[in-house]
Enzyme design. Structure first.
Site, PDB file in Angstrom:
ATOM      1  CG  PHE A 123     -11.534  22.166  -7.377  1.00 47.82           C
ATOM      2  CD1 PHE A 123     -11.039  21.687  -5.277  1.00 47.82           C
ATOM      3  CD2 PHE A 123     -12.424  21.290  -7.782  1.00 47.82           C
ATOM      4  CE1 PHE A 123     -12.287  21.058  -4.972  1.00 47.82           C
ATOM      5  CE2 PHE A 123     -13.685  21.202  -7.016  1.00 47.82           C
ATOM      6  CZ  PHE A 123     -12.617  20.543  -5.691  1.00 47.82           C
ATOM      7  CG  LEU A 125     -14.790  17.068  -9.756  1.00 45.47           C
ATOM      8  CD1 LEU A 125     -14.461  17.013  -8.006  1.00 45.47           C
ATOM      9  CD2 LEU A 125     -15.886  17.955  -9.702  1.00 45.47           C
ATOM     10  CB  THR A 126     -12.148  15.988 -14.695  1.00 43.08           C
ATOM     11  OG1 THR A 126     -13.002  17.361 -14.110  1.00 43.08           O
ATOM     12  CG2 THR A 126     -12.566  15.499 -15.864  1.00 43.08           C
ATOM     13  CD  GLU A 127     -10.906  10.340 -10.576  1.00 44.11           C
ATOM     14  OE1 GLU A 127     -11.435   8.960 -10.944  1.00 44.11           O
ATOM     15  OE2 GLU A 127     -10.281  10.374  -9.411  1.00 44.11           O
ATOM     16  CD  GLN A 341     -21.435  33.178 -42.114  1.00 46.08           C
ATOM     17  OE1 GLN A 341     -20.805  32.854 -41.386  1.00 46.08           O
ATOM     18  NE2 GLN A 341     -22.005  33.913 -43.320  1.00 46.08           N
ATOM     19  CD  GLU A 368     -15.734  26.651 -12.753  1.00 44.42           C
ATOM     20  OE1 GLU A 368     -16.442  26.658 -12.072  1.00 44.42           O
ATOM     21  OE2 GLU A 368     -14.891  26.695 -13.302  1.00 44.42           O
TER      22      GLU A 368
HETATM   23  C1  LIG Z   1     -10.334  23.362 -21.110  1.00 47.51           C
HETATM   24  C2  LIG Z   1     -10.349  22.771 -19.651  1.00 47.51           C
HETATM   25  C3  LIG Z   1     -10.003  23.341 -18.603  1.00 47.51           C
HETATM   26  C4  LIG Z   1     -10.770  21.899 -17.473  1.00 47.51           C
HETATM   27  N1  LIG Z   1     -10.711  22.784 -16.121  1.00 47.51           N
HETATM   28  C5  LIG Z   1     -11.024  22.021 -15.247  1.00 47.51           C
HETATM   29  C6  LIG Z   1     -10.668  21.782 -14.003  1.00 47.51           C
HETATM   30  O1  LIG Z   1      -9.476  22.828 -13.209  1.00 47.51           O
HETATM   31  N2  LIG Z   1     -10.894  21.002 -12.849  1.00 47.51           N
HETATM   32  C7  LIG Z   1     -11.550  19.938 -13.503  1.00 47.51           C
HETATM   33  O2  LIG Z   1     -11.994  19.343 -12.552  1.00 47.51           O
HETATM   34  N3  LIG Z   1     -12.010  19.954 -14.313  1.00 47.51           N
HETATM   35  C8  LIG Z   1     -11.920  21.132 -15.355  1.00 47.51           C
HETATM   36  N4  LIG Z   1     -12.152  20.834 -16.433  1.00 47.51           N
HETATM   37  C9  LIG Z   1     -13.707  19.161 -16.931  1.00 47.51           C
HETATM   38  C10 LIG Z   1     -14.234  19.870 -17.515  1.00 47.51           C
HETATM   39  O3  LIG Z   1     -15.534  19.516 -16.483  1.00 47.51           O
HETATM   40  C11 LIG Z   1     -14.886  18.259 -17.619  1.00 47.51           C
HETATM   41  O4  LIG Z   1     -14.726  17.742 -18.878  1.00 47.51           O
HETATM   42  C12 LIG Z   1     -16.808  18.458 -17.833  1.00 47.51           C
HETATM   43  O5  LIG Z   1     -17.072  18.527 -16.413  1.00 47.51           O
HETATM   44  C13 LIG Z   1     -17.240  17.084 -19.098  1.00 47.51           C
HETATM   45  O6  LIG Z   1     -16.999  15.804 -18.437  1.00 47.51           O
HETATM   46  P1  LIG Z   1     -16.102  15.106 -19.552  1.00 47.51           P
HETATM   47  O7  LIG Z   1     -14.572  15.137 -19.820  1.00 47.51           O
HETATM   48  O8  LIG Z   1     -15.715  13.923 -18.317  1.00 47.51           O
HETATM   49  O9  LIG Z   1     -17.503  13.987 -20.161  1.00 47.51           O
HETATM   50  P2  LIG Z   1     -18.393  13.372 -19.706  1.00 47.51           P
HETATM   51  O10 LIG Z   1     -18.881  13.199 -18.324  1.00 47.51           O
HETATM   52  O11 LIG Z   1     -17.939  11.837 -19.843  1.00 47.51           O
HETATM   53  O12 LIG Z   1     -19.502  13.354 -20.667  1.00 47.51           O
HETATM   54  C14 LIG Z   1     -19.921  13.017 -21.729  1.00 47.51           C
HETATM   55  C15 LIG Z   1     -21.108  14.000 -22.684  1.00 47.51           C
HETATM   56  O13 LIG Z   1     -22.594  13.505 -21.836  1.00 47.51           O
HETATM   57  C16 LIG Z   1     -23.127  13.401 -21.364  1.00 47.51           C
HETATM   58  N5  LIG Z   1     -23.370  13.797 -20.238  1.00 47.51           N
HETATM   59  C17 LIG Z   1     -22.991  13.056 -19.688  1.00 47.51           C
HETATM   60  N6  LIG Z   1     -24.217  12.464 -18.654  1.00 47.51           N
HETATM   61  C18 LIG Z   1     -24.946  12.811 -18.491  1.00 47.51           C
HETATM   62  C19 LIG Z   1     -26.228  12.478 -18.558  1.00 47.51           C
HETATM   63  N7  LIG Z   1     -26.582  11.753 -17.154  1.00 47.51           N
HETATM   64  N8  LIG Z   1     -27.452  12.878 -19.060  1.00 47.51           N
HETATM   65  C20 LIG Z   1     -27.163  13.440 -19.856  1.00 47.51           C
HETATM   66  N9  LIG Z   1     -26.038  13.898 -20.314  1.00 47.51           N
HETATM   67  C21 LIG Z   1     -25.102  13.226 -19.886  1.00 47.51           C
HETATM   68  C22 LIG Z   1     -22.353  15.286 -20.764  1.00 47.51           C
HETATM   69  O14 LIG Z   1     -22.694  16.293 -21.174  1.00 47.51           O
HETATM   70  C23 LIG Z   1     -21.455  14.679 -22.354  1.00 47.51           C
HETATM   71  O15 LIG Z   1     -21.530  16.087 -23.031  1.00 47.51           O
HETATM   72  C24 LIG Z   1     -11.785  21.389 -17.681  1.00 47.51           C
HETATM   73  C25 LIG Z   1     -12.228  20.262 -19.154  1.00 47.51           C
HETATM   74  C26 LIG Z   1     -11.515  21.097 -19.715  1.00 47.51           C
HETATM   75  C27 LIG Z   1     -11.612  21.032 -21.167  1.00 47.51           C
END
Ligand SMILES: Cc1cc2nc3c(=O)[nH]c(=O)nc-3n(C[C@H](O)[C@H](O)[C@H](O)COP(=O)(O)OP(=O)(O)OC[C@H]3O[C@@H](n4cnc5c(N)ncnc54)[C@H](O)[C@@H]3O)c2cc1C
Length: 386
Positions: A123, A125-127, A341, A368
């Site tokens: 799936f 979703l993330t960009e 630990q 997620e």
């Molecule tokens: C190993 C791995 C597997 C993954 N698998 C999938 C997959 O199969 N499909 C998919 O679509 N995605 C996948 N992901 C993506 C994952 O779901 C995202 O990395 C995650 O949702 C966070 O998004 P981001 O990395 O863009 O962080 P960002 O959204 O940029 O967030 C950065 C920081 O800011 C904080 N933040 C953001 N907005 C706010 C707010 N309004 N208030 C307070 N804090 C905030 C966040 O909590 C985080 O600490 C995967 C990621 C990894 C690392």
């Protein structure tokens, strides 16, 4: 609500526990070290029916429910999280969108192979520019008026199960139009692996989950038939919210498994390791650490099973799923830190399962929906907005 397992669920738990110990445990460390996807283990999980657990028998599923999926994930993650996340993503993110929103034709085409584990789904979703704010999707899909096909352009990142030899499809979210107020209209579209213009980057070098597959995906004028739209046009946002709500329960079960695995390993080690003439498990400092770890794993189990029971019985479960995900991921990191630990220097050596658990725990607070996102959801459910 009774959180003890029915005899069927207990039988499933025992079967997966045995598989995790007899088949996964002896082999997974080497796959992890080599950063290699464990095809032979995944094939076996397919043969056991794990990828079909919550799906109807008419599509090749096991006719079980989300509780069954959580039980399997917990038992796998007690031993290893890479195989557990491969199952979680295959079921919750790969197959579930088709099951919940697909047409009869889409289900008939994909579900039997997804349920058997013959192919994996993903799936997207993330960009690169944002994951938490998934509504800000930049990937686009437009209809080619001449052919009726969808033409997709964009990039997705961190997508689990998207580049294995057995990956069959990725469901991607894309902007397919604008509302009269100019808001993006998001839809989900099925893109089969190998479609021209759809390229999969090399696997990331990750801190943990090293025997699972995570890739960046590029879509460059990718054309798929109009029939590959999943559900109604413009319902993509609502669809992924539902998928993520359910997925959080699965991740909570997985995190509980990791937390319990840390207890299992720590009890074993504390009985074997001697310091100052006694085994370290006889010292109250170690006993109290392990008692706290067990308390957290137990509470975490109650939380995910509560959310799963609500989902299965058709009750609202959004808040409980967020609570379970937030709590279980927090305590998984706690337990992994304490287990390391307790193992002293050996806890820093990759040959010990707790080292792997430590590396695998952090992502649970991110994937997620980050812990901050879970807190936002819980606060919203409590009526706090703005
Ligand atoms: C190993 C791995 C597997 C993954 N698998 C999938 C997959 O199969 N499909 C998919 O679509 N995605 C996948 N992901 C993506 C994952 O779901 C995202 O990395 C995650 O949702 C966070 O998004 P981001 O990395 O863009 O962080 P960002 O959204 O940029 O967030 C950065 C920081 O800011 C904080 N933040 C953001 N907005 C706010 C707010 N309004 N208030 C307070 N804090 C905030 C966040 O909590 C985080 O600490 C995967 C990621 C990894 C690392």
């Amino acid at each position: 609500m009774d959180h003890r397992l029915s005899s069927e669920h207990e039988e499933l738990r025992r079967t997966v526990e045995e598989f995790a110990h007899d088949v996964v445990a002896p082999k997974i460390g080497d796959f992890y070290e080599r950063h290699e996807f464990p095809y032979e283990i995944v094939r076996e999980m397919g043969r056991m029916g794990l990828f079909g657990l919550p799906f109807p028998e008419e599509y090749g599923g096991m006719g079980g429910d989300y509780l069954a999926l959580g039980i399997a994930l917990e038992e796998l993650a007690r031993v290893d999280s890479s195989v557990a996340i491969t199952l979680e993503a295959g079921v919750s993110l790969g197959a579930m969108p088709l099951h919940l929103f697909g047409t009869e034709e889409q289900k008939a085409e994909w579900l039997p192979r997804l349920c058997s584990g013959e192919v994996l789904g993903a799936f997207g979703l993330t960009e690169p520019d944002g994951g938490s704010d998934a509504g800000a999707t930049r990937t686009t899909a437009r209809v080619d008026e001449a052919t009726g096909e969808w033409v997709i352009n964009g990039t997705k990142c961190f997508i689990t199960n998207s580049g294995t030899d057995i990956t069959g499809l990725v469901t991607v979210t894309a902007v397919t139009g604008r509302s009269p107020e100019g808001k993006p209209q998001i839809s989900s579209i099925i893109v089969p692996s190998g479609t021209p213009g759809f390229t999969v980057a090399a696997p990331y070098s990750k801190v943990g989950w090293n025997a699972s597959d995570t890739r960046e995906l590029h879509f460059d004028d990718v054309r798929v038939p109009a029939a590959n739209l999943l559900g109604e046009q413009g319902r993509g946002f609502a669809q992924f919210l539902r998928i993520l709500d359910e997925g959080r329960i699965a991740i909570a079960a997985l995190a509980t498994g990791l937390a319990q695995g840390c207890v299992d390993e720590s009890v074993k080690y504390a009985k074997e390791r001697h310091a100052f003439g006694r085994n370290i498990g006889s010292y109250q400092a170690i006993q109290f650490k392990i008692a706290d770890m067990e308390m957290k794993a137990h509470t975490s189990r109650l939380a995910w099973r509560d959310a799963a029971s609500r989902l299965v019985s058709g009750e609202p479960f959004k808040k409980e799923a967020a609570l379970a995900k937030l709590y279980s991921s927090t305590i998984a990191v706690d337990n992994a830190r304490e287990a390391t630990q307790i193992h002293g220097g050996y806890g820093f050596m990759n040959e010990y399962p707790v080292a792997r658990m430590w590396r695998d725990s952090k992502i649970l607070e991110i994937g997620e929906g980050t812990s901050e996102v879970q807190r936002m959801l819980i606060a919203r459910e409590l009526g706090l907005t703005g």
